[in-house]
Enzyme design. Sequence first.
Site, PDB file in Angstrom:
ATOM      1  N   ASN A 177       0.805  -1.233   0.000  1.00 42.63           N
ATOM      2  CA  ASN A 177       0.000   0.000   0.000  1.00 42.63           C
ATOM      3  C   ASN A 177       0.836   1.280   0.000  1.00 42.63           C
ATOM      4  OD1 ASN A 177       0.698  -0.453   2.680  1.00 42.63           O
ATOM      5  ND2 ASN A 177      -1.188   0.405   3.483  1.00 42.63           N
ATOM      6  N   GLU A 276       4.669  -4.219  12.275  1.00 43.37           N
ATOM      7  CA  GLU A 276       3.752  -3.105  11.996  1.00 43.37           C
ATOM      8  C   GLU A 276       2.541  -3.733  11.313  1.00 43.37           C
ATOM      9  OE1 GLU A 276       4.067   0.042  12.818  1.00 43.37           O
ATOM     10  OE2 GLU A 276       6.131   0.063  13.506  1.00 43.37           O
ATOM     11  N   CYS A 310      -3.144   1.439   6.837  1.00 40.79           N
ATOM     12  CA  CYS A 310      -3.350   0.854   8.169  1.00 40.79           C
ATOM     13  C   CYS A 310      -3.887   1.896   9.137  1.00 40.79           C
ATOM     14  CB  CYS A 310      -2.030   0.293   8.684  1.00 40.79           C
ATOM     15  SG  CYS A 310      -0.725   1.532   8.694  1.00 40.79           S
ATOM     16  N   GLU A 484       8.580   2.499  14.314  1.00 44.86           N
ATOM     17  CA  GLU A 484       9.404   2.903  13.173  1.00 44.86           C
ATOM     18  C   GLU A 484       9.405   4.421  13.099  1.00 44.86           C
ATOM     19  OE1 GLU A 484       7.803   0.629   9.806  1.00 44.86           O
ATOM     20  OE2 GLU A 484       9.441  -0.782  10.105  1.00 44.86           O
TER      21      GLU A 484
HETATM   22  N1  LIG Z   1       1.162  -0.886  10.867  1.00 40.99           N
HETATM   23  C1  LIG Z   1       1.709  -0.456   9.753  1.00 40.99           C
HETATM   24  O1  LIG Z   1       2.633   0.348   9.752  1.00 40.99           O
HETATM   25  C2  LIG Z   1       1.206  -0.924   8.426  1.00 40.99           C
HETATM   26  C3  LIG Z   1       1.612  -0.249   7.273  1.00 40.99           C
HETATM   27  C4  LIG Z   1       1.140  -0.665   6.041  1.00 40.99           C
HETATM   28  C5  LIG Z   1       0.283  -1.761   5.954  1.00 40.99           C
HETATM   29  N2  LIG Z   1      -0.083  -2.398   7.079  1.00 40.99           N
HETATM   30  C6  LIG Z   1      -1.012  -3.526   6.998  1.00 40.99           C
HETATM   31  O2  LIG Z   1      -0.701  -4.340   5.884  1.00 40.99           O
HETATM   32  C7  LIG Z   1      -1.874  -4.979   5.395  1.00 40.99           C
HETATM   33  C8  LIG Z   1      -1.978  -4.781   3.900  1.00 40.99           C
HETATM   34  O3  LIG Z   1      -0.835  -5.208   3.274  1.00 40.99           O
HETATM   35  P1  LIG Z   1      -0.699  -6.652   2.574  1.00 40.99           P
HETATM   36  O4  LIG Z   1      -2.008  -7.063   1.999  1.00 40.99           O
HETATM   37  O5  LIG Z   1       0.485  -6.569   1.682  1.00 40.99           O
HETATM   38  O6  LIG Z   1      -0.389  -7.564   3.825  1.00 40.99           O
HETATM   39  P2  LIG Z   1       0.100  -9.090   3.828  1.00 40.99           P
HETATM   40  O7  LIG Z   1       0.248  -9.468   5.253  1.00 40.99           O
HETATM   41  O8  LIG Z   1      -0.747  -9.927   2.971  1.00 40.99           O
HETATM   42  O9  LIG Z   1       1.527  -9.034   3.128  1.00 40.99           O
HETATM   43  C9  LIG Z   1       2.571  -8.249   3.610  1.00 40.99           C
HETATM   44  C10 LIG Z   1       3.884  -8.806   3.094  1.00 40.99           C
HETATM   45  O10 LIG Z   1       4.057 -10.110   3.631  1.00 40.99           O
HETATM   46  C11 LIG Z   1       4.321 -11.021   2.593  1.00 40.99           C
HETATM   47  N3  LIG Z   1       3.828 -12.326   3.015  1.00 40.99           N
HETATM   48  C12 LIG Z   1       2.580 -12.826   2.885  1.00 40.99           C
HETATM   49  N4  LIG Z   1       2.552 -14.074   3.409  1.00 40.99           N
HETATM   50  C13 LIG Z   1       3.799 -14.349   3.869  1.00 40.99           C
HETATM   51  C14 LIG Z   1       4.397 -15.466   4.518  1.00 40.99           C
HETATM   52  N5  LIG Z   1       3.718 -16.580   4.793  1.00 40.99           N
HETATM   53  N6  LIG Z   1       5.704 -15.397   4.843  1.00 40.99           N
HETATM   54  C15 LIG Z   1       6.416 -14.279   4.585  1.00 40.99           C
HETATM   55  N7  LIG Z   1       5.907 -13.195   3.966  1.00 40.99           N
HETATM   56  C16 LIG Z   1       4.607 -13.227   3.628  1.00 40.99           C
HETATM   57  C17 LIG Z   1       3.626 -10.424   1.380  1.00 40.99           C
HETATM   58  O11 LIG Z   1       4.157 -10.943   0.180  1.00 40.99           O
HETATM   59  C18 LIG Z   1       3.954  -8.952   1.583  1.00 40.99           C
HETATM   60  O12 LIG Z   1       5.267  -8.689   1.171  1.00 40.99           O
HETATM   61  C19 LIG Z   1      -3.014  -4.332   6.147  1.00 40.99           C
HETATM   62  O13 LIG Z   1      -3.413  -5.183   7.177  1.00 40.99           O
HETATM   63  C20 LIG Z   1      -2.387  -3.067   6.709  1.00 40.99           C
HETATM   64  O14 LIG Z   1      -3.020  -2.556   7.860  1.00 40.99           O
HETATM   65  C21 LIG Z   1       0.361  -2.021   8.305  1.00 40.99           C
HETATM   66  O1  LIG Z   2      -0.560   1.836   5.886  1.00 41.06           O
HETATM   67  C1  LIG Z   2      -0.002   2.254   6.861  1.00 41.06           C
HETATM   68  C2  LIG Z   2       1.161   3.192   6.851  1.00 41.06           C
HETATM   69  C3  LIG Z   2       0.645   4.570   6.789  1.00 41.06           C
HETATM   70  C4  LIG Z   2       1.676   5.604   7.160  1.00 41.06           C
HETATM   71  O2  LIG Z   2       2.853   5.328   7.409  1.00 41.06           O
HETATM   72  O3  LIG Z   2       1.242   6.746   7.218  1.00 41.06           O
END
Ligand SMILES: NC(=O)c1ccc[n+]([C@@H]2O[C@H](COP(=O)([O-])OP(=O)(O)OC[C@H]3O[C@@H](n4cnc5c(N)ncnc54)[C@H](O)[C@@H]3O)[C@@H](O)[C@H]2O)c1
Ligand SMILES: O=CCCC(=O)O
Length: 512
Positions: A177, A276, A310, A484
Amino acid sequence: MSSPAVRGRLEVVTETISQDQERQLVDSVPKGLLIRGQWRPAGDGGTVDVHDPSTGELLATIASATPEDGMAALAAADAAQASWARSAPRARAEILRKAFELVTARADDFALLMTLEMGKPLADSRAEVAYGAEFLRWFSEQTNRVSGRYSVAPDGAARLLVTKRPVGPSLLITPWNFPLAMGTRKIGPALAAGCTVVFKPATLTPLTTLLLAQTLIEAGVPDGVVNVIPTRHAGAVTGPLIRDPRLRKLSFTGSTEVGRRLIADSAEQVLRVSMELGGNAPLLVFEDADLEQAVDGAMLAKLRNGGEACTAANRLLVHRSVAEEFTRRLAERFSRHTVGRGTLPDTKIGPLVDDDTRDKVERLVTAAVAGGARVVTGGAKIPGPGYFYQPTVLTDLPADAEILREEIFGPVAPIVVFDTEDEAVRLANSTEYGLVAYAFTKDLNRGLRLAERLDTGMVGINTGIVSNPAAPFGGVKQSGIGREGGLEGIEEYLETRYVGIADPFAGLDKDS
Ligand SMILES: NC(=O)c1ccc[n+]([C@@H]2O[C@H](COP(=O)([O-])OP(=O)(O)OC[C@H]3O[C@@H](n4cnc5c(N)ncnc54)[C@H](O)[C@@H]3O)[C@@H](O)[C@H]2O)c1
Ligand SMILES: O=CCCC(=O)O
């Protein structure tokens, strides 16, 4: 170029950046794996196909790493670790500073690439380039600030020397994202601390990472310090690394579901983890709020990145006395937002990243409506090519609606009415997530009470955005572990070493 797109409610629009410009940029990005400073073409792992979410068409084909490639990347990171850790902090700082300058100089390319591979409007992409580059500058500045202490033990019989040293080779895994910022938010502190990295970008958005990797090399990052392994076999490639004793740290950004699994896997080697994870942010609007400021804040908290954040406001909790007016103003602003291809100048909301993401949004809205929710504006997919969804405002939600518990990750704002501050806090905290909360009030004491009572790692008071490279970003509960950015970000990549020293005055006359 003429492209199918959707404006507000289904109006077709036309001109954008030329297809030649887009093609040239995509062609200029290396499509391989980066291991030990060398680009490797696709091997036995086949390819990762990257699609344009505005059309569903194939944008590029990238080499996909195999488990062997993953191990080669870890070997490269391990081989480079000692010399990188020993390099002068100022040398690391200058490489990061140079990387900041190069990313900033190429802002248009990074922005266009992100828009092409994940769909967000160019304005959002440009904002991400500024945000993402800033992590490189911020951590270049932190590199020289890592320090320790020397003290006298309370009984005077020893000296205590406390120093910091890099954790060691780190595996960085990022989501789609924010393809640039989620990478720089990890690479910046890791490199500043003296850690080498293996970086696995999201399968949906590897292009931005590959351009970043090329830029880091140009900035002077030595061979083996940053290794990049896009792959469509995430678990199979990263699993062996997580089980390998040479890896010392896992920093993951993504869903709580995957994060939970990776924490369990990391237990085997007792890896340091930073997580995160997902969010379910409440946005509280009190009766004394400046309503226009609250609507502006809600627009930002909900629609930044098309709701695919997120930090996105997932539940809008509004005091009964202002709920009707707030809903009217918000719905009016939502319905005026132009939906379309992210490269078009008027677009405010791009497509969702893929069909699964859009199907999830549609399922949550449909279930809420079936349970009695009312659609004030939007409420449907937009037919035609690409994964567009109408900006949507919902009210009258059943208390047990799934949309109030699940991350929506789309442009949908469910509004829930409350009567008292206690009720608002109870509703806000009734989730297993704890990333961020937003509150709008003119009452300073109430703002401070909320900052203390809301169970989240971050709180925004009278603002719809808290993200700032100089601040510690992260959550509590199932939104994650660690921080972070800010002064805290580099600590995630440092270990504390304590050296106990015998009293250097022992045996001497106390007066000498
Ligand atoms: N807290 C934060 O800072 C933050 C920031 C951005 C996104 N997010 C969260 O990320 C999610 C959306 O992103 P997404 O759909 O890419 O998430 P996801 O968990 O599906 O994937 C994240 C990453 O993990 C990898 N991945 C998936 N399965 C894996 C496994 N079994 N082993 C190792 N790696 C694996 C994916 O290829 C990708 O690179 C939402 O839940 C969002 O809230 C959190
Ligand atoms: O998707 C979550 C990350 C958003 C941010 O860093 O502002």
